[in-house]
Design a protein around this motif. Sequence first.
Motif, PDB file in Angstrom:
ATOM      1  N   VAL A  40     -10.076  -9.357  -2.309  1.00  0.00           N
ATOM      2  CA  VAL A  40     -10.844  -8.235  -2.863  1.00  0.00           C
ATOM      3  C   VAL A  40     -11.709  -7.609  -1.778  1.00  0.00           C
ATOM      4  CG1 VAL A  40     -12.625  -7.551  -4.512  1.00  0.00           C
ATOM      5  CG2 VAL A  40     -10.816  -9.131  -5.221  1.00  0.00           C
ATOM      6  N   ASP A  41     -12.366  -8.453  -0.982  1.00  0.00           N
ATOM      7  CA  ASP A  41     -13.178  -7.953   0.131  1.00  0.00           C
ATOM      8  C   ASP A  41     -12.332  -7.127   1.095  1.00  0.00           C
ATOM      9  OD1 ASP A  41     -15.494  -9.061  -0.794  1.00  0.00           O
ATOM     10  OD2 ASP A  41     -15.506 -10.753   0.599  1.00  0.00           O
ATOM     11  N   MET A  42     -11.159  -7.660   1.446  1.00  0.00           N
ATOM     12  CA  MET A  42     -10.292  -6.977   2.391  1.00  0.00           C
ATOM     13  C   MET A  42      -9.826  -5.635   1.835  1.00  0.00           C
ATOM     14  SD  MET A  42      -6.729  -8.206   4.212  1.00  0.00           S
ATOM     15  CE  MET A  42      -5.782  -7.999   2.693  1.00  0.00           C
ATOM     16  N   PHE A  43      -9.476  -5.612   0.542  1.00  0.00           N
ATOM     17  CA  PHE A  43      -9.030  -4.371  -0.086  1.00  0.00           C
ATOM     18  C   PHE A  43     -10.135  -3.322  -0.033  1.00  0.00           C
ATOM     19  CE2 PHE A  43      -8.474  -1.644  -3.875  1.00  0.00           C
ATOM     20  CZ  PHE A  43      -7.203  -1.149  -3.617  1.00  0.00           C
ATOM     21  N   GLN A  44     -11.351  -3.740  -0.344  1.00  0.00           N
ATOM     22  CA  GLN A  44     -12.483  -2.816  -0.318  1.00  0.00           C
ATOM     23  C   GLN A  44     -12.733  -2.296   1.102  1.00  0.00           C
ATOM     24  OE1 GLN A  44     -15.959  -4.296  -2.263  1.00  0.00           O
ATOM     25  NE2 GLN A  44     -17.263  -2.606  -1.604  1.00  0.00           N
ATOM     26  N   ASN A 100       2.140 -13.822  -0.484  1.00  0.00           N
ATOM     27  CA  ASN A 100       3.082 -12.701  -0.472  1.00  0.00           C
ATOM     28  C   ASN A 100       2.988 -11.873  -1.750  1.00  0.00           C
ATOM     29  OD1 ASN A 100       4.057 -13.249   2.076  1.00  0.00           O
ATOM     30  ND2 ASN A 100       5.807 -14.433   1.360  1.00  0.00           N
ATOM     31  N   MET A 101       2.842 -12.534  -2.904  1.00  0.00           N
ATOM     32  CA  MET A 101       2.703 -11.803  -4.159  1.00  0.00           C
ATOM     33  C   MET A 101       1.402 -11.010  -4.188  1.00  0.00           C
ATOM     34  SD  MET A 101       4.244 -14.250  -7.183  1.00  0.00           S
ATOM     35  CE  MET A 101       3.446 -15.774  -6.654  1.00  0.00           C
ATOM     36  N   THR A 102       0.332 -11.620  -3.677  1.00  0.00           N
ATOM     37  CA  THR A 102      -0.964 -10.945  -3.676  1.00  0.00           C
ATOM     38  C   THR A 102      -0.958  -9.761  -2.727  1.00  0.00           C
ATOM     39  OG1 THR A 102      -2.009 -13.092  -4.114  1.00  0.00           O
ATOM     40  CG2 THR A 102      -3.457 -11.276  -3.501  1.00  0.00           C
ATOM     41  N   ARG A 103      -0.321  -9.905  -1.591  1.00  0.00           N
ATOM     42  CA  ARG A 103      -0.269  -8.787  -0.637  1.00  0.00           C
ATOM     43  C   ARG A 103       0.574  -7.648  -1.220  1.00  0.00           C
ATOM     44  NH1 ARG A 103       4.008 -10.252   4.298  1.00  0.00           N
ATOM     45  NH2 ARG A 103       5.814  -9.490   3.179  1.00  0.00           N
ATOM     46  N   ALA A 104       1.627  -7.971  -1.990  1.00  0.00           N
ATOM     47  CA  ALA A 104       2.442  -6.921  -2.608  1.00  0.00           C
ATOM     48  C   ALA A 104       1.602  -6.117  -3.597  1.00  0.00           C
ATOM     49  CB  ALA A 104       3.651  -7.547  -3.313  1.00  0.00           C
ATOM     50  N   ILE A 105       0.773  -6.805  -4.360  1.00  0.00           N
ATOM     51  CA  ILE A 105      -0.127  -6.124  -5.291  1.00  0.00           C
ATOM     52  C   ILE A 105      -1.130  -5.266  -4.522  1.00  0.00           C
ATOM     53  CG2 ILE A 105      -2.033  -6.515  -6.927  1.00  0.00           C
ATOM     54  CD1 ILE A 105      -0.440  -8.944  -7.941  1.00  0.00           C
ATOM     55  N   THR A 106      -1.610  -5.788  -3.393  1.00  0.00           N
ATOM     56  CA  THR A 106      -2.569  -5.049  -2.566  1.00  0.00           C
ATOM     57  C   THR A 106      -1.973  -3.739  -2.083  1.00  0.00           C
ATOM     58  OG1 THR A 106      -3.561  -7.136  -1.828  1.00  0.00           O
ATOM     59  CG2 THR A 106      -4.024  -5.163  -0.516  1.00  0.00           C
ATOM     60  N   PHE A 107      -0.760  -3.777  -1.563  1.00  0.00           N
ATOM     61  CA  PHE A 107      -0.124  -2.556  -1.070  1.00  0.00           C
ATOM     62  C   PHE A 107       0.186  -1.587  -2.209  1.00  0.00           C
ATOM     63  CE2 PHE A 107       1.059  -5.218   2.709  1.00  0.00           C
ATOM     64  CZ  PHE A 107       0.319  -4.484   3.619  1.00  0.00           C
ATOM     65  N   ARG A 108       0.576  -2.116  -3.371  1.00  0.00           N
ATOM     66  CA  ARG A 108       0.856  -1.232  -4.507  1.00  0.00           C
ATOM     67  C   ARG A 108      -0.400  -0.466  -4.906  1.00  0.00           C
ATOM     68  NH1 ARG A 108       0.389  -1.001  -9.900  1.00  0.00           N
ATOM     69  NH2 ARG A 108      -0.601  -3.038 -10.076  1.00  0.00           N
ATOM     70  N   HIS A 109      -1.536  -1.160  -4.913  1.00  0.00           N
ATOM     71  CA  HIS A 109      -2.784  -0.493  -5.273  1.00  0.00           C
ATOM     72  C   HIS A 109      -3.213   0.508  -4.196  1.00  0.00           C
ATOM     73  CE1 HIS A 109      -4.344  -2.290  -9.026  1.00  0.00           C
ATOM     74  NE2 HIS A 109      -3.526  -3.283  -8.718  1.00  0.00           N
ATOM     75  N   ALA A 168     -10.600   2.442  -7.818  1.00  0.00           N
ATOM     76  CA  ALA A 168      -9.500   1.707  -7.185  1.00  0.00           C
ATOM     77  C   ALA A 168      -9.826   0.230  -7.073  1.00  0.00           C
ATOM     78  CB  ALA A 168      -9.203   2.297  -5.806  1.00  0.00           C
ATOM     79  N   ILE A 169     -11.064  -0.094  -6.715  1.00  0.00           N
ATOM     80  CA  ILE A 169     -11.476  -1.498  -6.576  1.00  0.00           C
ATOM     81  C   ILE A 169     -11.496  -2.186  -7.935  1.00  0.00           C
ATOM     82  CG2 ILE A 169     -13.402  -3.005  -5.949  1.00  0.00           C
ATOM     83  CD1 ILE A 169     -14.089  -0.864  -3.787  1.00  0.00           C
ATOM     84  N   GLU A 170     -11.992  -1.489  -8.949  1.00  0.00           N
ATOM     85  CA  GLU A 170     -12.027  -2.063 -10.300  1.00  0.00           C
ATOM     86  C   GLU A 170     -10.613  -2.346 -10.799  1.00  0.00           C
ATOM     87  OE1 GLU A 170     -13.665  -0.953 -14.807  1.00  0.00           O
ATOM     88  OE2 GLU A 170     -14.007   0.416 -13.125  1.00  0.00           O
ATOM     89  N   ASP A 171      -9.696  -1.409 -10.554  1.00  0.00           N
ATOM     90  CA  ASP A 171      -8.303  -1.568 -10.972  1.00  0.00           C
ATOM     91  C   ASP A 171      -7.652  -2.732 -10.229  1.00  0.00           C
ATOM     92  OD1 ASP A 171      -6.066  -0.866 -12.446  1.00  0.00           O
ATOM     93  OD2 ASP A 171      -5.312   0.512 -10.922  1.00  0.00           O
ATOM     94  N   TYR A 172      -7.933  -2.845  -8.935  1.00  0.00           N
ATOM     95  CA  TYR A 172      -7.378  -3.935  -8.126  1.00  0.00           C
ATOM     96  C   TYR A 172      -7.917  -5.280  -8.590  1.00  0.00           C
ATOM     97  CZ  TYR A 172      -6.352  -6.761  -3.959  1.00  0.00           C
ATOM     98  OH  TYR A 172      -5.915  -7.744  -3.096  1.00  0.00           O
ATOM     99  N   ARG A 173      -9.224  -5.350  -8.831  1.00  0.00           N
ATOM    100  CA  ARG A 173      -9.823  -6.606  -9.283  1.00  0.00           C
ATOM    101  C   ARG A 173      -9.241  -7.040 -10.630  1.00  0.00           C
ATOM    102  NH1 ARG A 173     -13.903 -10.024  -8.320  1.00  0.00           N
ATOM    103  NH2 ARG A 173     -14.816  -8.850  -6.593  1.00  0.00           N
ATOM    104  N   PHE A 174      -8.907  -6.078 -11.497  1.00  0.00           N
ATOM    105  CA  PHE A 174      -8.308  -6.402 -12.786  1.00  0.00           C
ATOM    106  C   PHE A 174      -7.011  -7.200 -12.584  1.00  0.00           C
ATOM    107  CE2 PHE A 174      -5.545  -5.546 -16.409  1.00  0.00           C
ATOM    108  CZ  PHE A 174      -6.388  -5.784 -17.495  1.00  0.00           C
ATOM    109  N   ASP A 175      -6.157  -6.736 -11.657  1.00  0.00           N
ATOM    110  CA  ASP A 175      -4.899  -7.442 -11.389  1.00  0.00           C
ATOM    111  C   ASP A 175      -5.157  -8.792 -10.730  1.00  0.00           C
ATOM    112  OD1 ASP A 175      -3.442  -5.456 -12.495  1.00  0.00           O
ATOM    113  OD2 ASP A 175      -2.369  -4.866 -10.672  1.00  0.00           O
ATOM    114  N   ILE A 176      -6.153  -8.864  -9.852  1.00  0.00           N
ATOM    115  CA  ILE A 176      -6.479 -10.134  -9.211  1.00  0.00           C
ATOM    116  C   ILE A 176      -6.955 -11.149 -10.250  1.00  0.00           C
ATOM    117  CG2 ILE A 176      -8.084 -11.287  -7.630  1.00  0.00           C
ATOM    118  CD1 ILE A 176      -5.853  -9.795  -6.212  1.00  0.00           C
ATOM    119  N   GLU A 177      -7.752 -10.698 -11.195  1.00  0.00           N
ATOM    120  CA  GLU A 177      -8.223 -11.597 -12.256  1.00  0.00           C
ATOM    121  C   GLU A 177      -7.068 -12.084 -13.119  1.00  0.00           C
ATOM    122  OE1 GLU A 177     -11.154 -12.953 -12.635  1.00  0.00           O
ATOM    123  OE2 GLU A 177     -11.907 -11.896 -10.867  1.00  0.00           O
ATOM    124  N   LEU A 178      -6.078 -11.218 -13.362  1.00  0.00           N
ATOM    125  CA  LEU A 178      -4.874 -11.649 -14.102  1.00  0.00           C
ATOM    126  C   LEU A 178      -4.140 -12.741 -13.347  1.00  0.00           C
ATOM    127  CD1 LEU A 178      -3.294  -8.352 -15.528  1.00  0.00           C
ATOM    128  CD2 LEU A 178      -4.308 -10.221 -16.815  1.00  0.00           C
TER     129      LEU A 178
END
Length: 204
Positions: free
Chosen positions: A91-95, A163-172, A187-197
């Motif tokens: 999450v930090d890296m995405f932000q 690898n799965m997490t990085r794929a989600i990161t690039f999709r977002h 964008a961060i809120e949407d990304y965190r939602f998927d990370i929490e899932l």
Amino acid sequence: MPNPTFFNLAEEKRRELIRAAYQEFSRAPFAEALIANIVKSAGISRGSFYQYFEDKEDLYFYLLNKHAEKSKERFYKSLKERDGDLMEAFVDMFQQMLEKFDNAEYRGFFQNTFLNMNHRIENTFTRSFDEGKYHAELVEISEQVDREKINFSSDKEFIHMVNMTRAITFRHMMKHFANQESSKEEAIEDYRFDIELLKRGFSK
């Protein structure tokens, strides 16, 4: 990688060439970018360009590699600051990526990059051309992860998890650049939602 002659250039000339490259790759996606525009903006001859770089692709991936190295350093730092919490480090890296890529100097470049993402571009960001080296780096990361906060039982599981997490990161990231009305906060809120899932899992 650039030829040694590029690194022998005066710093001001190197900066000018890099500035011209960002300008052109921001104007158009890689496939449509023109060396002619880069050399004109940089004030060098086409022959000089080929003394520094093999071709347009060589220059483009040199720029991506520079950002990939910095992203990797930021990720290691976040993982340490987060006491081994892998998902919070993502999450930090995405932000941090959003903040840097939304900078006026880089936005056009990364908008074209993410909206025209392919396997090689993604691999450049994850430094995985050499699968053996990439896996070794992930194993090294796994040793810094707090096992109380994430569940994996082998190096293979950890590699697939990343690898799965990085794929989600690039999709977002692609979604953010495709939606011009999306704010960084959304964008961060949407990304965190998927990370929490991911953290919660899907099976009962």
